[in-house]
Motif scaffolding. Structure first.
Motif, PDB file in Angstrom:
ATOM      1  N   CYS A   1      53.163  63.952  64.671  1.00  0.00           N
ATOM      2  CA  CYS A   1      53.161  62.848  63.682  1.00  0.00           C
ATOM      3  C   CYS A   1      51.905  62.956  62.857  1.00  0.00           C
ATOM      4  O   CYS A   1      51.685  62.813  61.546  1.00  0.00           O
ATOM      5  CB  CYS A   1      53.562  61.622  64.080  1.00  0.00           C
ATOM      6  SG  CYS A   1      55.118  61.447  64.998  1.00  0.00           S
ATOM      7  N   GLN A   2      50.856  63.188  63.611  1.00  0.00           N
ATOM      8  CA  GLN A   2      49.447  63.148  62.806  1.00  0.00           C
ATOM      9  C   GLN A   2      49.311  64.235  62.000  1.00  0.00           C
ATOM     10  O   GLN A   2      48.640  64.246  61.126  1.00  0.00           O
ATOM     11  CB  GLN A   2      48.683  62.782  64.035  1.00  0.00           C
ATOM     12  CG  GLN A   2      48.470  61.209  64.664  1.00  0.00           C
ATOM     13  CD  GLN A   2      47.465  61.195  65.513  1.00  0.00           C
ATOM     14  OE1 GLN A   2      47.050  61.955  66.229  1.00  0.00           O
ATOM     15  NE2 GLN A   2      47.016  59.879  65.830  1.00  0.00           N
TER      16      GLN A   2
ATOM     17  N   ASN B   1      51.639  64.412  59.029  1.00  0.00           N
ATOM     18  CA  ASN B   1      51.875  63.223  58.285  1.00  0.00           C
ATOM     19  C   ASN B   1      53.275  63.053  58.092  1.00  0.00           C
ATOM     20  O   ASN B   1      53.704  62.382  56.983  1.00  0.00           O
ATOM     21  CB  ASN B   1      51.152  63.513  57.125  1.00  0.00           C
ATOM     22  CG  ASN B   1      50.703  62.162  56.204  1.00  0.00           C
ATOM     23  OD1 ASN B   1      50.531  61.139  56.949  1.00  0.00           O
ATOM     24  ND2 ASN B   1      50.789  62.480  54.952  1.00  0.00           N
ATOM     25  N   ILE B   2      54.043  63.062  59.109  1.00  0.00           N
ATOM     26  CA  ILE B   2      55.602  62.869  58.881  1.00  0.00           C
ATOM     27  C   ILE B   2      55.718  61.482  59.975  1.00  0.00           C
ATOM     28  O   ILE B   2      54.887  61.434  61.064  1.00  0.00           O
ATOM     29  CB  ILE B   2      56.394  63.699  59.496  1.00  0.00           C
ATOM     30  CG1 ILE B   2      56.281  64.925  58.571  1.00  0.00           C
ATOM     31  CG2 ILE B   2      57.793  63.466  59.393  1.00  0.00           C
ATOM     32  CD1 ILE B   2      57.003  66.091  59.066  1.00  0.00           C
ATOM     33  N   LYS B   3      56.465  60.417  59.601  1.00  0.00           N
ATOM     34  CA  LYS B   3      56.379  59.419  60.349  1.00  0.00           C
ATOM     35  C   LYS B   3      57.218  59.595  61.808  1.00  0.00           C
ATOM     36  O   LYS B   3      58.045  60.303  61.775  1.00  0.00           O
ATOM     37  CB  LYS B   3      57.501  58.156  59.568  1.00  0.00           C
ATOM     38  CG  LYS B   3      56.588  57.637  58.459  1.00  0.00           C
ATOM     39  CD  LYS B   3      57.485  56.507  57.704  1.00  0.00           C
ATOM     40  CE  LYS B   3      56.749  56.251  56.611  1.00  0.00           C
ATOM     41  NZ  LYS B   3      56.738  54.716  56.248  1.00  0.00           N
ATOM     42  N   GLN B   4      56.649  58.841  62.706  1.00  0.00           N
ATOM     43  CA  GLN B   4      57.456  59.021  64.008  1.00  0.00           C
ATOM     44  C   GLN B   4      58.845  59.107  63.905  1.00  0.00           C
ATOM     45  O   GLN B   4      59.625  59.851  64.814  1.00  0.00           O
ATOM     46  CB  GLN B   4      56.611  58.101  64.999  1.00  0.00           C
ATOM     47  CG  GLN B   4      57.042  58.252  66.539  1.00  0.00           C
ATOM     48  CD  GLN B   4      56.270  57.410  67.256  1.00  0.00           C
ATOM     49  OE1 GLN B   4      55.674  56.386  66.850  1.00  0.00           O
ATOM     50  NE2 GLN B   4      56.486  57.730  68.538  1.00  0.00           N
TER      51      GLN B   4
ATOM     52  N   ASP C   1      60.973  59.856  61.822  1.00  0.00           N
ATOM     53  CA  ASP C   1      61.470  61.150  61.241  1.00  0.00           C
ATOM     54  C   ASP C   1      61.307  62.469  62.197  1.00  0.00           C
ATOM     55  O   ASP C   1      62.355  63.075  62.201  1.00  0.00           O
ATOM     56  CB  ASP C   1      60.860  61.516  59.918  1.00  0.00           C
ATOM     57  CG  ASP C   1      61.457  60.296  58.698  1.00  0.00           C
ATOM     58  OD1 ASP C   1      62.447  59.641  59.098  1.00  0.00           O
ATOM     59  OD2 ASP C   1      60.481  60.285  57.784  1.00  0.00           O
ATOM     60  N   VAL C   2      60.126  62.387  62.925  1.00  0.00           N
ATOM     61  CA  VAL C   2      59.877  63.384  63.909  1.00  0.00           C
ATOM     62  C   VAL C   2      60.973  63.338  65.027  1.00  0.00           C
ATOM     63  O   VAL C   2      61.671  64.162  65.505  1.00  0.00           O
ATOM     64  CB  VAL C   2      58.487  63.463  64.260  1.00  0.00           C
ATOM     65  CG1 VAL C   2      58.139  64.529  65.368  1.00  0.00           C
ATOM     66  CG2 VAL C   2      57.642  63.803  63.330  1.00  0.00           C
TER      67      VAL C   2
ATOM     68  N   ALA D   1      58.667  70.472  60.786  1.00  0.00           N
ATOM     69  CA  ALA D   1      59.051  69.923  62.155  1.00  0.00           C
ATOM     70  C   ALA D   1      59.054  70.613  63.127  1.00  0.00           C
ATOM     71  O   ALA D   1      58.158  70.530  64.209  1.00  0.00           O
ATOM     72  CB  ALA D   1      60.144  68.827  62.191  1.00  0.00           C
TER      73      ALA D   1
END
Length: 62
Positions: free
Chosen positions: A25-26, A29-32, A34-35, A52
Motif C-alpha cells: 500500500c505504501q 500509493n494504493i488504498k489498502q 483496493d490492494v 498490484a
C-alpha cells in the motif's frame, strides 16, 4: 481476508503478511482496501492489475 490469503500463499506468520500488505500500500500509493480486493480477487482465480501484482512481488522479495 487478504491477510489470510497472504499467510497461506507465502506460508508466513501473520505479522509478515500484515507487513507485506502495508508495504504494498505504501509503495504503490494504493488504498489498502483496493490492494486487499486485488489479492482476494487473484486468489479466487480472477486476474489482478499489473501494478498490484508487481507491488506484491516486490514486497514479498524484500
Amino acid at each position: 481476508m487478504a491477510h489470510g490469503v497472504l499467510i497461506a500463499d507465502l506460508a508466513c506468520e501473520p505479522d509478515r503478511a500484515w507487513e507485506t500488505l502495508v508495504t504494498v500500500c505504501q509503495r504503490s500509493n494504493i488504498k489498502q482496501r483496493d490492494v486487499a480486493e486485488a489479492i482476494t480477487s487473484a486468489a479466487a482465480g480472477n486476474p489482478t492489475s499489473a501494478v498490484a501484482q508487481e507491488q506484491v512481488t516486490t514486497a514479498v522479495q524484500a
